[in-house]
Design an enzyme around this catalytic site. Structure first.
Site, mmCIF file in Angstrom:
data_model
loop_
_atom_site.group_PDB
_atom_site.id
_atom_site.type_symbol
_atom_site.label_atom_id
_atom_site.label_comp_id
_atom_site.label_asym_id
_atom_site.label_seq_id
_atom_site.Cartn_x
_atom_site.Cartn_y
_atom_site.Cartn_z
ATOM 1 N N PHE A 1 -13.268 -3.499 0.428
ATOM 2 C CA PHE A 1 -14.265 -2.633 -0.216
ATOM 3 C C PHE A 1 -15.615 -2.727 0.526
ATOM 4 O O PHE A 1 -16.647 -2.989 -0.076
ATOM 5 C CB PHE A 1 -14.461 -2.996 -1.687
ATOM 6 C CG PHE A 1 -13.258 -2.809 -2.564
ATOM 7 C CD1 PHE A 1 -12.307 -1.842 -2.261
ATOM 8 C CD2 PHE A 1 -13.061 -3.592 -3.691
ATOM 9 C CE1 PHE A 1 -11.189 -1.664 -3.071
ATOM 10 C CE2 PHE A 1 -11.949 -3.419 -4.499
ATOM 11 C CZ PHE A 1 -11.007 -2.446 -4.193
ATOM 12 N N PRO A 2 -15.638 -2.516 1.854
ATOM 13 C CA PRO A 2 -16.906 -2.634 2.585
ATOM 14 C C PRO A 2 -17.939 -1.599 2.159
ATOM 15 O O PRO A 2 -19.134 -1.783 2.397
ATOM 16 C CB PRO A 2 -16.493 -2.437 4.044
ATOM 17 C CG PRO A 2 -15.239 -1.637 3.975
ATOM 18 C CD PRO A 2 -14.522 -2.130 2.748
ATOM 19 N N LEU A 3 -17.448 -0.531 1.528
ATOM 20 C CA LEU A 3 -18.361 0.482 0.993
ATOM 21 C C LEU A 3 -18.374 0.445 -0.529
ATOM 22 O O LEU A 3 -18.751 1.420 -1.184
ATOM 23 C CB LEU A 3 -17.974 1.879 1.501
ATOM 24 C CG LEU A 3 -18.109 2.068 3.013
ATOM 25 C CD1 LEU A 3 -17.561 3.416 3.439
ATOM 26 C CD2 LEU A 3 -19.561 1.918 3.438
ATOM 27 N N GLY A 4 -17.932 -0.666 -1.089
ATOM 28 C CA GLY A 4 -17.976 -0.828 -2.531
ATOM 29 C C GLY A 4 -16.793 -0.261 -3.273
ATOM 30 O O GLY A 4 -16.779 -0.273 -4.506
ATOM 31 N N TYR B 1 0.864 -1.176 0.000
ATOM 32 C CA TYR B 1 0.000 0.000 0.000
ATOM 33 C C TYR B 1 0.907 1.234 0.000
ATOM 34 O O TYR B 1 1.439 1.644 1.037
ATOM 35 C CB TYR B 1 -0.899 0.035 1.235
ATOM 36 C CG TYR B 1 -2.046 -0.947 1.229
ATOM 37 C CD1 TYR B 1 -2.361 -1.699 0.105
ATOM 38 C CD2 TYR B 1 -2.835 -1.107 2.371
ATOM 39 C CE1 TYR B 1 -3.416 -2.589 0.112
ATOM 40 C CE2 TYR B 1 -3.902 -2.000 2.385
ATOM 41 C CZ TYR B 1 -4.183 -2.737 1.252
ATOM 42 O OH TYR B 1 -5.237 -3.623 1.286
#
Length: 282
Positions: free
Chosen positions: A210-213, A59
């Site tokens: 990607f818990p919020l997409g 990252y």
């Protein structure tokens, strides 16, 4: 507020943590973020009770000037006694595009995470395979065996797997205990429900990336909008609250480089969805 989850049976963590992917750079092709802003977000996250940070040595900004692990070490070391840092290994990014690390290269990746985070042992290491969709039929045995050996050496406390299908989970568990699975899953992408169900059955953490997409969720979904209005919340907060309500093994790791977005995300842990809400979100 939800009760803490005991990762691997011994590490108590809040069910909303923090994903570090967006700290160095918001999106591919965009400039590197300001490093001090990233450090400030991390310190604020811990001040607000976050004790689970998800990161990776890869990252980093495209110019390599800002790295998530470096920011974490600079902002938070010496680390709070209850802070759990999860990282992932597997992908190697080079001029020819991404490829999977060999077992020998996995050791080097683990050592790089230890060095960049300033740790003697990593709390949780995921073997990440493929990209954003599970590569069905691909064995992970040789690579997971390499990480299991590092666990036996004491360099890793717990092991997880990422971007996997049910076959991978079964295969990995014949080699070493799996305490967490990290797959692409959110309120408008529920393709991995079978993997979640398998994790729930055995008390394995299911940690959606990607818990919020990842910016791709349908935030105009009528159910989301309706429930958000009912609670005076944002659709993103409801999407996080839904993940937590879905199963006691789900952990959310929303990421941001903004202190305001951080506080918005963490406020979702105070939202209790009703049966009516869940029906609207079904």
């Amino acid at each position: 507020m939800t009760s803490p989850f005991r990762l691997g049976g011994d590490l108590a963590i809040d069910r909303i943590g923090f994903g570090a992917m967006r700290l160095p750079q918001n999106n591919p092709g965009e400039p590197a973020r300001d490093a001090e802003s990233g450090r400030a977000v991390l310190r604020r996250a811990v001040d607000l009770g976050v004790n689970h940070i998800d990161t990776a040595d890869f990252y980093r900004s495209e110019d390599h000037s800002v790295r998530a692990n470096t920011l974490i070490r600079e902002a938070l070391a010496p680390y709070p006694y209850d802070l759990v840092i999860a990282t992932k290994v597997g992908p190697i990014f080079g001029p020819g595009g991404p490829r999977q690390a060999t077992p020998a290269e996995l050791r080097l990746q683990v050592e790089a995470n230890l060095q960049s985070l300033g740790l003697d042992r990593l709390d949780l290491v995921y073997l990440r395979i493929g990209r954003n969709e599970p590569p069905h039929g691909e064995s992970l045995a040789e690579r997971f065996e390499a990480l299991a050996a590092l666990r036996e050496e004491g360099l890793i406390r717990h092991l997880g797997i990422s971007n996997v299908d049910l076959g991978h989970l079964t295969e990995a568990r014949t080699i070493a205990p799996v305490v967490a699975v990290q797959n692409n899953f959110h309120i408008t992408n529920r393709d991995e429900t079978a993997v979640l169900d398998a994790c729930a059955q055995d008390g394995i953490a299911f940690v959606p990336f990607f818990p919020l997409g990842g910016g791709r969720a349908d935030t105009d979904d009528p159910g989301l909008v309706k429930v958000a209005g009912r609670h005076g919340a944002t659709v993103y907060q409801i999407a996080l609250a839904w993940l937590l309500a879905l199963s006691p093994v789900t952990l959310a790791i929303p990421g941001t480089g903004s202190a305001a977005h951080l506080e918005e995300n963490l406020a979702a842990r105070w939202i209790s969805l009703t049966e009516e809400d869940l029906a609207d979100l079904a």
